[in-house]
Structures are given as structure tokens and as C-alpha cells.
Write an enzyme that holds these catalytic residues in place. Structure first.
Site, PDB file in Angstrom:
ATOM      1  N   TYR A 112     103.916 -58.604  29.858  1.00 18.14           N
ATOM      2  CA  TYR A 112     104.252 -57.487  28.966  1.00 18.14           C
ATOM      3  C   TYR A 112     105.677 -57.045  29.269  1.00 18.14           C
ATOM      4  CZ  TYR A 112     104.237 -52.853  26.822  1.00 18.14           C
ATOM      5  OH  TYR A 112     104.541 -51.760  26.052  1.00 18.14           O
ATOM      6  N   GLU A 200     109.022 -53.781  21.974  1.00 21.95           N
ATOM      7  CA  GLU A 200     107.939 -54.283  22.820  1.00 21.95           C
ATOM      8  C   GLU A 200     107.653 -55.746  22.540  1.00 21.95           C
ATOM      9  OE1 GLU A 200     103.857 -52.109  23.562  1.00 21.95           O
ATOM     10  OE2 GLU A 200     103.577 -53.552  21.956  1.00 21.95           O
TER      11      GLU A 200
END
Ligand code: GDP
Ligand code: MN
Length: 398
Positions: A112, A200
Site C-alpha cells: 500500500y 493512493e
């Protein structure tokens, strides 16, 4: 402002972040053709992904890996004719109008990686975890130590040493390290230069070793960006990515008229001027046992036309069982508001109770206008003051 994944991938690719090739399509036929093209160019795996402004698509069945054209057509048909319901969409789900058809890749590990604003620390922050692929909220809850946060310098941004340190902490090895560092630096630069509030990549992946990449290749295979609405005037290219089909239609219409409108779940429609007064109006409604149906600030200089539009929007919400007008005429003049109430009454009609509290500039003229119109607007009640208005509207919908 949000954009679709396929648009975010374009921005990443332009910024030099490696992203598998993909194409956006809007019909089943175009999806089939795009997959045929991928397979005939040598791909053995393709991925069909619903393009909606919400995540959790994988679990909802709206990210599908396919090995044949038939499977792809099937997946495209399914996604374009079913609403997607995920943790992030609410129970009604979202209609899917666009698909991304991309090269499928083999995954050795998922990470992530994101940039966002840490409001508590007043800094932009890089957030990363070796536990990627799943929702970051879940990692934050179950294993907070697995999340690394790196604050960005306000002028220098993300620095190379910070990215290297983080790449080591995340467990990248060999030639993966420089790839990961480059991606972090480019993502941070893109975040700053596009006035993003969120950039993101989840997951950022490492592929199994290949001839070209003996340690595996680091790739972005999903991307989500949010941008600061107030900066879009200077980011024309990004502003052009706006997809009105993904927005609440009432909020969109309000925007066109310069109204700040947010739909809520209650039954009392509010028409107020000034964000502070709007907040305290919602508070006082709750204090007296009611629930606001919306937040609507017509602004300090609202025209009669904008106010009429505001009524149209409020009254088109069938949850609204009563309307409270709470205006303090500072710049906006109460008589204009009164005329707008009458215009709205003529046009849409008030079938629900309407409580009006006006104070300030031209209030005497306004009261006179409303009194004369009373016969035409039988559901209208004048309030003495703020509390009286809240009590009356709450009683009216109870
Ligand atoms: P999200 O669920 O909306 O965040 O959608 P993602 O694009 O992140 O996809 C969800 C999951 O599907 C990813 O975490 C991957 O595990 C898997 N996935 C997506 N694309 C690919 C791909 O090209 N190859 C493989 N093997 N898995 C993929
Ligand atoms: Mn994802």
C-alpha cells in the site's frame, strides 16, 4: 474532486510511474474488442475493472481476471448491467457506466502506498504498508504497526533519503529498492503538482522475476486520486476529467448556482445563508428533536434566481416534510428572499409546512411581501426568532 481509476492511471503513467497498459470502454462490444486486442498483442491475462468512484470492487466482484475473450465479455456484461455494492457505496450501490480493460499481471507481493494530508500534524504525509491489497482501514485497526508514515517537508517535499529508508522498512530487496524509491518520489511530486488531497496506489505490486526484471518489477495496478476543488481553476487538465455521472445530481445543480448543498438523511429542508448559520440551524433543529434533510448555504450574495433554485432542489427531495428558511440579511436582502419564496411557491408549490425566519436588511419590506402572499402559500408560518422557528418546524414534521 474525484477521478476514475483509468484517469488516475493516465496521470501516474505521465508522471513516470509504471502502470500496466489499459483502455477505458463504455459498452460490452468495446470491452470485447479491447480484450481481443490485448490477447493478440501477446497478453495471456486481462483484467476487467468497473470504473466507479468507490473502492472495494475486488470483493464485490467488479474486478475480474480473465484468460479468454468469452470470459471478458461475460464479465463486462455483468458489470455494465448490475449495480456495484461494496462497503464504500452504501446499500443502494452504484451503476457502472465505464470499464477499464487492462493487461493482467502476476503478483508476487502487494503493498500500500499513498500520499495525503495529515491534518493533525499540518503536513503532507506518505503512508505505506507491506500489507497492501486489502483496505488500509482494516490494517490500521488490526495491525497499526504495519503502517509507516513519513511527513513531507513543506518546501522540499519527499526527500530521496526518506524514500530509501521507507523502501527498506517495507522489505523491498535488490533492484526493487530503486524502483520503489523512484515511484515514491514521482508520486509525491505528482501529488504536490496536481493539488491532490489523496494519491493512493493500492496495491503497488512486485511481479515474480522476469528476464527484464530478475528481482521482479514494481508496478501500480490500482489508483485513487482526490483533488482540492478550490485549486481546479489552475489544473485545467485535471478539472476536465470531472465525470458528472458520478455525482449526486442535486449537489451538481446546486454547484452550478454557487450554492453549497449537501444532502442529509432527515426530514427538514433548510435554506440558510452563511455556513456558520447553517451549522447552528442544524444544531438547533436537532436540539428540538428534528433531523435536517440537507445543509444548504445560499451564500452572502445570493440572487433571487439562486434562492429559487435552492427551493427547487430542497422540494425535489421527497424526504423533505417541512422547510425552514433562516436568513440573516447582511449582504443578502430579506425582500429578495421573500420574493424568491413567492417565485418558488408559484413554480413548485409548497405542499409541506414552511417556516420562515428573516432578520436584517429590508426585513420590514420582506415581512410585508410575505404577508400579502400568505393566501397563496397556505403552508407558510412566520417565526419570531431562531428558537421559535426551530420549535415550529420540528412540531410541523413530528
Ligand atoms: P479495489 O478492490 O476496488 O481496490 O480494486 P483493485 O484494483 O485494487 O483490485 C482488487 C484486487 O484484485 C487487487 O488487490 C489484486 O489482488 C487483484 N488484482 C487486480 N488486478 C490484478 C491483476 O492484474 N493481476 C492479478 N493477479 N490480480 C489483480
Ligand atoms: Mn485497490
Amino acid at each position: 474532486m474525484k477521478v476514475h481509476e483509468y484517469q488516475a492511471r493516465e496521470l501516474l503513467a505521465e508522471a513516470g510511474v509504471p502502470v500496466p497498459h489499459g483502455e477505458m470502454v463504455q459498452t460490452v462490444d468495446a470491452a470485447t474488442a479491447a480484450v481481443e486486442k490485448l490477447f493478440s498483442a501477446g497478453a495471456s491475462l486481462a483484467v476487467i475493472k468497473a470504473q466507479v468512484h468507490a473502492g472495494g470492487r475486488g470483493k464485490a466482484g467488479f474486478v475480474k481476471l480473465v484468460k479468454t475473450v468469452e470470459e471478458a465479455t461475460e464479465a463486462a456484461k455483468f458489470m455494465l448491467s448490475n449495480k456495484m455494492v461494496s462497503k464504500q457505496t452504501g446499500p443502494d450501490g452504484l451503476e457502472v457506466k465505464r470499464l477499464l480493460i487492462a493487461d493482467g499481471v502476476d503478483i508476487a507481493k502487494e503493498y500500500y502506498l499513498a500520499l495525503t494530508v495529515d491534518r493533525a500534524k499540518n503536513t503532507n504525509t506518505l503512508i505505506a504498508s507491506a500489507e497492501g491489497g486489502v483496505e488500509i482501514e482494516t490494517v490500521a485497526e488490526k495491525n497499526p504497526d504495519a503502517i509507516h508514515k513519513v511527513p513531507l517537508h513543506p518546501i522540499r517535499g519527499l526527500e530521496a533519503y526518506q524514500a530509501r529508508e521507507l523502501a527498506f522498512k517495507l522489505g523491498f530487496t535488490g533492484k526493487q529498492i530503486n524502483q520503489a524509491v523512484t515511484i515514491m518520489l514521482r508520486l509525491a511530486k505528482l501529488f504536490l503538482e496536481s493539488d491532490a488531497s489523496l494519491a493512493e496506489i493500492n496495491p503497488l505490486i512486485v511481479t515474480p522475476p522476469t528476464d527484464d526484471y530478475p528481482d521482479g518489477q514494481v508496478l501500480a495496478i490500482d489508483a485513487k486520486f482526490n483533488f482540492d476543488d478550490n485549486a481546479m481553476f489552475r489544473r485545467k487538465k485535471i478539472a476536465a476529467m470531472f465525470d458528472p455521472a458520478e455525482e449526486n445530481p442535486a449537489e451538481l445543480r446546486a454547484n452550478e448556482f454557487g450554492l453549497s448543498y449537501v444532502a442529509l438523511d432527515g426530514s427538514i429542508g433548510c435554506l440558510v445563508n452563511g455556513a456558520g448559520l447553517a451549522m447552528s440551524t442544524m444544531d438547533i433543529i436537532k436540539l428540538h428533536g428534528g433531523e435536517p434533510a440537507n445543509f444548504l448555504d445560499v451564500g452572502g450574495s445570493a440572487s433571487e434566481e439562486a434562492v429559487t433554485e435552492a427551493f427547487r432542489i430542497i422540494l425535489s427531495d421527497d424526504k423533505v416534510q417541512g422547510v425552514l428558511v433562516n436568513i440573516f440579511g447582511g449582504i443578502v436582502q430579506c425582500d429578495n428572499i421573500a420574493r424568491a419564496i413567492i417565485a418558488a411557491a408559484k413554480e413548485v408549490g409548497f405542499k409541506v409546512p414552511l417556516v420562515v425566519r428573516l432578520e436584517g436588511t429590508n426585513v420590514i419590506a420582506a415581512r410585508k411581501i410575505l404577508e400579502e402572499a400568505m393566501a397563496d402559500i397556505p403552508t407558510m408560518v412566520a417565526a419570531e426568532d431562531f428558537t421559535d422557528a426551530a420549535v415550529k418546524v420540528c412540531a410541523a414534521v413530528a
